[in-house]
Design a protein around this motif. Structure first.
Motif, short mmCIF file in Angstrom:
data_model
loop_
_atom_site.label_atom_id
_atom_site.label_comp_id
_atom_site.label_asym_id
_atom_site.label_seq_id
_atom_site.Cartn_x
_atom_site.Cartn_y
_atom_site.Cartn_z
N VAL A 1 0.85 -1.19 0.00
CA VAL A 1 0.00 0.00 0.00
C VAL A 1 0.88 1.24 0.00
CG1 VAL A 1 -1.85 1.23 1.18
CG2 VAL A 1 -1.75 -1.27 1.31
N THR A 2 0.80 2.01 -1.08
CA THR A 2 1.65 3.19 -1.16
C THR A 2 0.93 4.40 -1.73
OG1 THR A 2 3.84 3.99 -1.86
CG2 THR A 2 2.59 2.68 -3.45
N ALA A 3 -0.38 4.29 -1.98
CA ALA A 3 -1.13 5.42 -2.50
C ALA A 3 -1.17 6.54 -1.46
CB ALA A 3 -2.55 4.99 -2.86
N GLY A 4 -1.12 7.78 -1.91
CA GLY A 4 -1.18 8.90 -0.98
C GLY A 4 -1.27 10.23 -1.69
N ILE A 5 -1.75 11.23 -0.96
CA ILE A 5 -1.78 12.61 -1.46
C ILE A 5 -1.23 13.52 -0.38
CG2 ILE A 5 -3.70 12.24 -3.05
CD1 ILE A 5 -5.56 13.49 -0.98
N GLN A 6 -0.78 14.69 -0.81
CA GLN A 6 -0.17 15.63 0.14
C GLN A 6 -0.61 17.05 -0.19
OE1 GLN A 6 4.12 17.05 -0.02
NE2 GLN A 6 4.30 15.50 1.59
N LYS A 7 -1.09 17.76 0.83
CA LYS A 7 -1.50 19.16 0.69
C LYS A 7 -0.66 20.03 1.62
CE LYS A 7 -5.07 18.03 -1.93
NZ LYS A 7 -5.15 18.37 -3.37
N CYS A 8 -0.48 21.26 1.19
CA CYS A 8 0.25 22.24 2.00
C CYS A 8 -0.71 23.37 2.35
CB CYS A 8 1.45 22.77 1.21
SG CYS A 8 2.35 24.10 2.03
N PHE A 9 -0.93 23.59 3.65
CA PHE A 9 -1.83 24.67 4.05
C PHE A 9 -1.50 25.08 5.48
CE2 PHE A 9 -3.96 20.76 5.24
CZ PHE A 9 -4.50 21.02 6.50
N ASN A 10 -2.14 26.18 5.90
CA ASN A 10 -1.92 26.73 7.23
C ASN A 10 -3.25 26.78 7.96
OD1 ASN A 10 -1.50 28.54 9.45
ND2 ASN A 10 0.26 29.42 8.40
N PHE A 11 -3.32 26.20 9.13
CA PHE A 11 -4.56 26.20 9.89
C PHE A 11 -5.06 27.62 10.20
CE2 PHE A 11 -3.22 21.85 11.47
CZ PHE A 11 -4.26 21.18 10.83
N PHE A 12 -4.14 28.59 10.24
CA PHE A 12 -4.51 29.95 10.60
C PHE A 12 -4.90 30.80 9.40
CE2 PHE A 12 -1.63 28.33 13.86
CZ PHE A 12 -2.39 28.54 15.00
N ASP A 13 -4.95 30.17 8.23
CA ASP A 13 -5.37 30.86 7.01
C ASP A 13 -6.48 30.04 6.36
OD1 ASP A 13 -5.75 32.17 4.65
OD2 ASP A 13 -3.65 32.11 4.01
N PRO A 14 -7.74 30.31 6.70
CA PRO A 14 -8.85 29.48 6.21
C PRO A 14 -9.08 29.57 4.71
CG PRO A 14 -9.68 31.42 7.35
CD PRO A 14 -8.19 31.38 7.60
#
Length: 275
Positions: A84-97
Motif C-alpha cells: 500500500v503506497t497510495a497517498g496525497i499531500q496538501k500544504c496549508f496553514n490552519f490559521f489561514d482558512p
C-alpha cells in the motif's frame, strides 16, 4: 528476500514510488497487479509491460473497497504480497482558512490513513490464511519520515503518516498472537521513505521552498531511482533469523526508525510486545 514474493498487488501504482515499485518488481519477473485511479495510465503501463495486470479503483471510496478487494482475491487467490503506497499531500496553514476547506482535509486523511486501515482489514485475513498454510506472505505499508519528524508545511499529511507507522506496529502485534505457522510465514513491513523526488509535492514545492528561505536552504529530495535502489537493497537485507525487517527506511526515514526503536521501542520490549 524478494524471493518470497511471487504475486504482488501494488496499491497506488500509477505514479511516483508505487509506479517505480511496479516496474521494478515486473523486471524481476514477479506477477504484478497495479492499481490506481488513472485508467489511461494503467492501460499505458499494461501495454508497455507484458503480463502486467491492472485494476482501476479509488481507495477513497471506502464503501466500495470490500467488493473491490473481494474481486481481486477471487481473480488472484494466491496473492502473497500487498503493498500500500497510495497517498496525497496538501500544504496549508490552519490559521489561514482561505487555503483549504474541511472537505480537502478529510479527503487527505482518508486517502493516507483511513483507506490503508480499511485495506489492512480486508487483506489481512487472506494473507494470514496463506501464511498459516505455509506460504510466505508480506504486507507492506508506506509511511514517511514525516510521520516521525512532522513539519508545519503538511499539517494533515504528517499525522496521517504517523498513523500509518502506528498501524504497522499494531498489525504486527496482532499477528504475534496468531498461529505459529502464520507468525513464521507472514511479515508486516513499514516502508519509510525520506523526502523523495516524486510528483507528490508538485503543486506546492515552490511554495515550501520559498518558506524555507529559497533553494539554497530548502530540503532537497532524494532522486526516485536512488530511493528505489536503496529500498530493494534493504529488502534483501534480512534479519539474523531470516525474516524481513520490520521497517525498511531510507536516508532520513531510517534515522526516524532508529530513533523510535532506541526510545519508545524499548518500552514495548519491556512490555513483551512485538512491534
Amino acid at each position: 528476500m524478494s524471493a518470497r514474493i511471487n504475486t504482488v498487488l501494488i496499491i497506488g501504482a500509477t505514479a511516483g514510488i508505487g509506479e517505480a515499485f511496479a516496474r521494478t518488481f515486473h523486471t524481476m519477473g514477479k506477477k504484478v497487479i497495479a492499481t490506481g485511479r488513472n485508467k489511461e495510465k494503467l492501460d499505458a503501463m499494461s501495454k508497455e509491460l507484458p503480463g502486467l495486470e491492472t485494476r482501476q479503483f479509488d481507495i477513497n471510496d471506502l464503501a466500495a473497497l470490500p467488493g473491490t478487494v473481494g474481486a481481486i482475491l477471487k481473480d488472484f487467490p494466491r496473492l502473497d504480497t500487498v503493498l500500500v503506497t497510495a497517498g496525497i499531500q496538501k500544504c496549508f496553514n490552519f490559521f489561514d482558512p482561505s487555503i483549504t476547506d474541511p472537505g480537502q482535509i478529510a479527503d487527505e486523511i482518508s486517502t493516507n490513513l483511513a483507506a490503508p486501515t480499511v485495506l489492512v482489514h480486508l487483506f489481512a485475513p487472506h494473507l494470514l490464511a496463506l501464511a498459516n498454510a505455509g506460504t510466505k506472505t508480506t504486507l507492506f505499508l508506506t509511511s514517511s519520515s514525516l510521520g516521525y519528524v512532522p513539519l508545519s508545511f503538511y499539517p494533515a499529511y504528517c499525522p496521517a503518516k504517523a498513523g500509518v507507522a502506528a498501524l504497522a506496529k499494531i498489525v504486527r502485534q496482532q499477528l504475534s498472537f496468531g498461529p505459529d505457522a502464520a507468525r513464521a510465514n507472514m511479515s508486516v513491513v513499514e516502508i519509510v521513505p525520506p523526502y523523495t523526488d516524486t510528483g507528490l509535492d508538485e503543486a506546492h514545492r515552490e511554495a515550501t521552498v520559498a518558506m524555507q528561505g529559497g533553494p539554497d536552504k530548502a530540503f532537497r529530495p532524494m532522486p526516485l531511482a536512488e530511493f528505489v535502489a536503496e529500498f530493494f537493497k534493504g529488502l534483501e537485507d534480512a534479519e539474523a533469523d531470516g525474516s524481513l525487517k520490520a521497517e525498511i527506511g531510507v536516508g532520513f526515514g531510517q534515522m526516524g526508525v532508529n530513533t523510535w526503536r532506541g526510545s519508545f521501542g524499548k518500552v514495548y520490549e519491556q512490555m513483551g510486545l512485538c512491534t
